[in-house]
Design a protein around this motif. Sequence first.
Motif, PDB file in Angstrom:
ATOM      1  N   GLY A 249       4.006  -8.113 -34.049  1.00 21.23           N
ATOM      2  CA  GLY A 249       3.182  -7.564 -32.977  1.00 21.23           C
ATOM      3  C   GLY A 249       2.183  -6.517 -33.379  1.00 21.23           C
ATOM      4  N   TYR A 250       1.934  -6.302 -34.667  1.00 22.61           N
ATOM      5  CA  TYR A 250       0.953  -5.308 -35.095  1.00 22.61           C
ATOM      6  C   TYR A 250      -0.442  -5.925 -35.073  1.00 22.61           C
ATOM      7  CZ  TYR A 250       4.615  -2.037 -36.278  1.00 22.61           C
ATOM      8  OH  TYR A 250       5.670  -1.164 -36.189  1.00 22.61           O
ATOM      9  N   LYS A 251      -1.408  -5.141 -34.570  1.00 16.71           N
ATOM     10  CA  LYS A 251      -2.746  -5.666 -34.293  1.00 16.71           C
ATOM     11  C   LYS A 251      -3.807  -5.176 -35.269  1.00 16.71           C
ATOM     12  CE  LYS A 251      -1.159  -7.689 -30.587  1.00 16.71           C
ATOM     13  NZ  LYS A 251      -0.997  -9.174 -30.570  1.00 16.71           N
ATOM     14  N   GLN A 252      -3.544  -4.116 -36.033  1.00 22.77           N
ATOM     15  CA  GLN A 252      -4.556  -3.536 -36.894  1.00 22.77           C
ATOM     16  C   GLN A 252      -3.938  -3.157 -38.242  1.00 22.77           C
ATOM     17  OE1 GLN A 252      -8.103  -0.221 -36.404  1.00 22.77           O
ATOM     18  NE2 GLN A 252      -6.095   0.278 -35.592  1.00 22.77           N
ATOM     19  N   ALA A 253      -4.760  -3.251 -39.300  1.00 24.13           N
ATOM     20  CA  ALA A 253      -4.279  -2.923 -40.638  1.00 24.13           C
ATOM     21  C   ALA A 253      -5.388  -2.242 -41.424  1.00 24.13           C
ATOM     22  CB  ALA A 253      -3.800  -4.173 -41.368  1.00 24.13           C
ATOM     23  N   ILE A 254      -4.993  -1.310 -42.273  1.00 24.71           N
ATOM     24  CA  ILE A 254      -5.903  -0.654 -43.215  1.00 24.71           C
ATOM     25  C   ILE A 254      -5.411  -0.997 -44.617  1.00 24.71           C
ATOM     26  CG2 ILE A 254      -6.830   1.534 -44.046  1.00 24.71           C
ATOM     27  CD1 ILE A 254      -6.439   2.697 -41.297  1.00 24.71           C
ATOM     28  N   VAL A 255      -6.256  -1.659 -45.397  1.00 27.31           N
ATOM     29  CA  VAL A 255      -5.881  -2.144 -46.722  1.00 27.31           C
ATOM     30  C   VAL A 255      -6.973  -1.757 -47.716  1.00 27.31           C
ATOM     31  CG1 VAL A 255      -4.537  -4.060 -45.780  1.00 27.31           C
ATOM     32  CG2 VAL A 255      -6.949  -4.389 -46.325  1.00 27.31           C
TER      33      VAL A 255
ATOM     34  N   ALA B 285      10.521   1.628 -53.799  1.00 33.40           N
ATOM     35  CA  ALA B 285      10.099   2.125 -55.101  1.00 33.40           C
ATOM     36  C   ALA B 285       8.691   1.684 -55.469  1.00 33.40           C
ATOM     37  CB  ALA B 285      11.074   1.655 -56.190  1.00 33.40           C
ATOM     38  N   GLU B 286       8.098   0.735 -54.747  1.00 34.42           N
ATOM     39  CA  GLU B 286       6.788   0.222 -55.142  1.00 34.42           C
ATOM     40  C   GLU B 286       5.668   1.156 -54.680  1.00 34.42           C
ATOM     41  OE1 GLU B 286       5.627  -3.436 -53.476  1.00 34.42           O
ATOM     42  OE2 GLU B 286       6.275  -2.979 -51.447  1.00 34.42           O
ATOM     43  N   THR B 287       4.506   1.002 -55.327  1.00 33.90           N
ATOM     44  CA  THR B 287       3.380   1.897 -55.079  1.00 33.90           C
ATOM     45  C   THR B 287       2.571   1.515 -53.848  1.00 33.90           C
ATOM     46  OG1 THR B 287       1.989   0.553 -56.556  1.00 33.90           O
ATOM     47  CG2 THR B 287       3.187   2.404 -57.528  1.00 33.90           C
ATOM     48  N   ALA B 288       2.881   0.400 -53.207  1.00 36.60           N
ATOM     49  CA  ALA B 288       2.122  -0.017 -52.034  1.00 36.60           C
ATOM     50  C   ALA B 288       2.304   0.918 -50.853  1.00 36.60           C
ATOM     51  CB  ALA B 288       2.521  -1.442 -51.624  1.00 36.60           C
ATOM     52  N   THR B 289       3.281   1.823 -50.930  1.00 31.53           N
ATOM     53  CA  THR B 289       3.528   2.766 -49.829  1.00 31.53           C
ATOM     54  C   THR B 289       2.761   4.073 -50.000  1.00 31.53           C
ATOM     55  OG1 THR B 289       5.467   3.619 -50.992  1.00 31.53           O
ATOM     56  CG2 THR B 289       5.824   1.805 -49.455  1.00 31.53           C
ATOM     57  N   ASP B 290       1.938   4.180 -51.057  1.00 35.70           N
ATOM     58  CA  ASP B 290       1.202   5.432 -51.280  1.00 35.70           C
ATOM     59  C   ASP B 290       0.309   5.780 -50.100  1.00 35.70           C
ATOM     60  OD1 ASP B 290       2.398   5.572 -53.707  1.00 35.70           O
ATOM     61  OD2 ASP B 290       0.626   5.043 -54.889  1.00 35.70           O
ATOM     62  N   LEU B 291      -0.402   4.784 -49.579  1.00 38.31           N
ATOM     63  CA  LEU B 291      -1.320   5.051 -48.469  1.00 38.31           C
ATOM     64  C   LEU B 291      -0.561   5.492 -47.230  1.00 38.31           C
ATOM     65  CD1 LEU B 291      -4.224   5.056 -47.489  1.00 38.31           C
ATOM     66  CD2 LEU B 291      -3.984   2.623 -46.906  1.00 38.31           C
ATOM     67  N   ALA B 292       0.617   4.925 -46.992  1.00 35.34           N
ATOM     68  CA  ALA B 292       1.426   5.344 -45.845  1.00 35.34           C
ATOM     69  C   ALA B 292       1.879   6.788 -46.005  1.00 35.34           C
ATOM     70  CB  ALA B 292       2.633   4.419 -45.690  1.00 35.34           C
TER      71      ALA B 292
ATOM     72  N   ARG C 276      -2.102  14.606 -35.329  1.00 32.84           N
ATOM     73  CA  ARG C 276      -2.803  13.482 -34.711  1.00 32.84           C
ATOM     74  C   ARG C 276      -2.095  12.195 -35.110  1.00 32.84           C
ATOM     75  NH1 ARG C 276      -9.056  13.562 -36.044  1.00 32.84           N
ATOM     76  NH2 ARG C 276      -8.792  11.607 -34.899  1.00 32.84           N
ATOM     77  N   PRO C 277      -1.518  11.483 -34.166  1.00 34.81           N
ATOM     78  CA  PRO C 277      -0.819  10.238 -34.515  1.00 34.81           C
ATOM     79  C   PRO C 277      -1.792   9.143 -34.922  1.00 34.81           C
ATOM     80  CG  PRO C 277      -0.884  10.509 -32.135  1.00 34.81           C
ATOM     81  CD  PRO C 277      -1.441  11.783 -32.728  1.00 34.81           C
ATOM     82  N   LEU C 278      -1.333   8.239 -35.748  1.00 40.78           N
ATOM     83  CA  LEU C 278      -2.131   7.074 -36.117  1.00 40.78           C
ATOM     84  C   LEU C 278      -2.254   6.136 -34.920  1.00 40.78           C
ATOM     85  CD1 LEU C 278      -1.421   8.207 -38.977  1.00 40.78           C
ATOM     86  CD2 LEU C 278      -1.303   5.839 -39.754  1.00 40.78           C
ATOM     87  N   PRO C 279      -3.281   5.292 -34.883  1.00 42.62           N
ATOM     88  CA  PRO C 279      -3.418   4.342 -33.772  1.00 42.62           C
ATOM     89  C   PRO C 279      -2.169   3.483 -33.652  1.00 42.62           C
ATOM     90  CG  PRO C 279      -5.422   4.388 -35.083  1.00 42.62           C
ATOM     91  CD  PRO C 279      -4.409   5.195 -35.836  1.00 42.62           C
ATOM     92  N   PRO C 280      -1.759   3.136 -32.446  1.00 44.05           N
ATOM     93  CA  PRO C 280      -0.555   2.318 -32.272  1.00 44.05           C
ATOM     94  C   PRO C 280      -0.748   0.912 -32.841  1.00 44.05           C
ATOM     95  CG  PRO C 280      -1.708   2.570 -30.187  1.00 44.05           C
ATOM     96  CD  PRO C 280      -2.387   3.490 -31.152  1.00 44.05           C
ATOM     97  N   LYS C 281       0.362   0.298 -33.230  1.00 45.93           N
ATOM     98  CA  LYS C 281       0.387  -1.067 -33.776  1.00 45.93           C
ATOM     99  C   LYS C 281      -0.527  -1.199 -34.998  1.00 45.93           C
ATOM    100  CE  LYS C 281       3.301  -2.591 -30.761  1.00 45.93           C
ATOM    101  NZ  LYS C 281       4.676  -2.968 -31.194  1.00 45.93           N
ATOM    102  N   THR C 282      -0.457  -0.194 -35.888  1.00 50.60           N
ATOM    103  CA  THR C 282      -1.278  -0.188 -37.095  1.00 50.60           C
ATOM    104  C   THR C 282      -0.373  -0.094 -38.315  1.00 50.60           C
ATOM    105  OG1 THR C 282      -3.105   0.896 -35.951  1.00 50.60           O
ATOM    106  CG2 THR C 282      -3.114   1.003 -38.348  1.00 50.60           C
ATOM    107  N   VAL C 283      -0.659  -0.925 -39.301  1.00 50.46           N
ATOM    108  CA  VAL C 283       0.053  -0.851 -40.571  1.00 50.46           C
ATOM    109  C   VAL C 283      -0.942  -0.468 -41.664  1.00 50.46           C
ATOM    110  CG1 VAL C 283       1.850  -2.504 -39.966  1.00 50.46           C
ATOM    111  CG2 VAL C 283      -0.268  -3.323 -40.977  1.00 50.46           C
ATOM    112  N   VAL C 284      -0.458   0.251 -42.673  1.00 54.81           N
ATOM    113  CA  VAL C 284      -1.314   0.683 -43.781  1.00 54.81           C
ATOM    114  C   VAL C 284      -0.649   0.268 -45.083  1.00 54.81           C
ATOM    115  CG1 VAL C 284      -2.374   2.561 -42.509  1.00 54.81           C
ATOM    116  CG2 VAL C 284      -0.262   2.982 -43.760  1.00 54.81           C
ATOM    117  N   ILE C 285      -1.430  -0.299 -45.994  1.00 54.45           N
ATOM    118  CA  ILE C 285      -0.916  -0.803 -47.268  1.00 54.45           C
ATOM    119  C   ILE C 285      -1.904  -0.430 -48.360  1.00 54.45           C
ATOM    120  CG2 ILE C 285      -0.173  -2.836 -48.569  1.00 54.45           C
ATOM    121  CD1 ILE C 285       0.233  -4.252 -45.859  1.00 54.45           C
ATOM    122  N   GLY C 286      -1.427   0.110 -49.480  1.00 48.31           N
ATOM    123  CA  GLY C 286      -2.324   0.400 -50.581  1.00 48.31           C
ATOM    124  C   GLY C 286      -1.732   1.389 -51.566  1.00 48.31           C
TER     125      GLY C 286
END
Length: 459
Positions: A425-431, A371-378, A390-400
Amino acid sequence: MAKKVRPIHTCSECDYVSPKWLGRCPECGSWGTLQESLPAAKGSVSQAAVTGRMVAGLTPSSPAQPITKVGAAKTASLKSGIGELDRVLGTGIVPGSVVLMAGEPGVGKSTLLLEVVSKWAAQGRKALYVTAEESAGQVRSRAERTGALHDTLFIAAESNLDVVFGHVDQLKPSLIIVDSVQTMHAAGVEGVAGGVAQSRAVTAALTTLAKSTGIPVLLVGHVTKDGNVAGPRVLEHLVDVVLNFEGDRQSSLRMLRGIKNRFGATDEVGCFEQTAEGIREVADPSGLFLSHRGSTPDGSAVTVAMDGVRPILAEVQALTVDPVAKNPRRVVTGLDSNRVPMVLAVLQARCGQKTNEKDAYVATVGGVKIAETATDLAVALATWSSLHERPLPPKTVVIGEVGLAGELRRVPGVGRRLAEAARLGYKQAIVPAGSDAQVAGMVIREAATLGQAIALLDG
């Protein structure tokens, strides 16, 4: 001639009192909740008698003492043997505490508490399981299926509270389970079992038993259609801890949440899984909410949601197809059905993505509800991925959080969320820009707007 005492009718949901029976409570609107009881006689105790008692007083059983002289051992908690339950309770079961566990029928309350007494008895400690809803044979059958048979686990199929107290005097257990408080009956109290007077009297008596003997008592409570504990709200005030055991019938996942806790925080969450062998605790629930594929598919984005203070990785999937009807559809599962269309509108207005020309189906994996808004970017990036295949880069998480102007807003606990993602094991993040999070072994990329986040994927 003595005046006849007329009965009153009290609502079991809101304590509304009516001189006559009504099918529907005019205060809370509930149907069939007014129950008959006799009011307390007026003038039964004179003011002079009350004043005399206050002046004379009663001799206390033990003198008052400074708080610094109270032994800490009396409040030391005991491990239940189930780590997820101890997490929600704080540190474990406190001696003399009363815990009320509420939940819908069939969610697994009795199975979980049977697992608790099984772990308790496995340590050589004596436990008493009082069942007022099932027979002893039914409980034995479930205990045999879940492997909860122990010589120090005693079962009593009783609904009379006085008989239960007799069992406690004979056995001297170190833990008591009562299933359930709405089916117990206290002698000498007006009303039927589960009513206002009976529920209050049973809970108060069991609370007094726990405080006077130091034996912890775990109660099972039913819930109403609204999800509240059935019976008057006074039950929640009498007990020390109120837990809510929830889950969907279509999913094996069960969540244990603390609503009230006098011995710890109420923002902890315990995760369990319903299996054929009983309730199994899930120490790392993130794996249940991620698809197990070798490569990252298009239309998929991984985010980190906070359930209380617990970060949980979840996967958001989006599918965009040509519309069947004139108006494009928006089908949402596991997310806020009002917020997802807003994010898709921002994606079109601020980033030029033609979401209004497609039917959009957005859902979470594993039946998790966020229910939280942090999943908007996902949601936005999963939809962009589906639109362009086009798939997102592997082992990437997105938060925002996404604003109506297309900006990315910061969310609380970014560092803790990313630390959990790095552990898995995730290596990259977009915040969002300004998050100022640093996690060893993870590349953190910041974006001020949704367009910049998409540009990072293009790059």
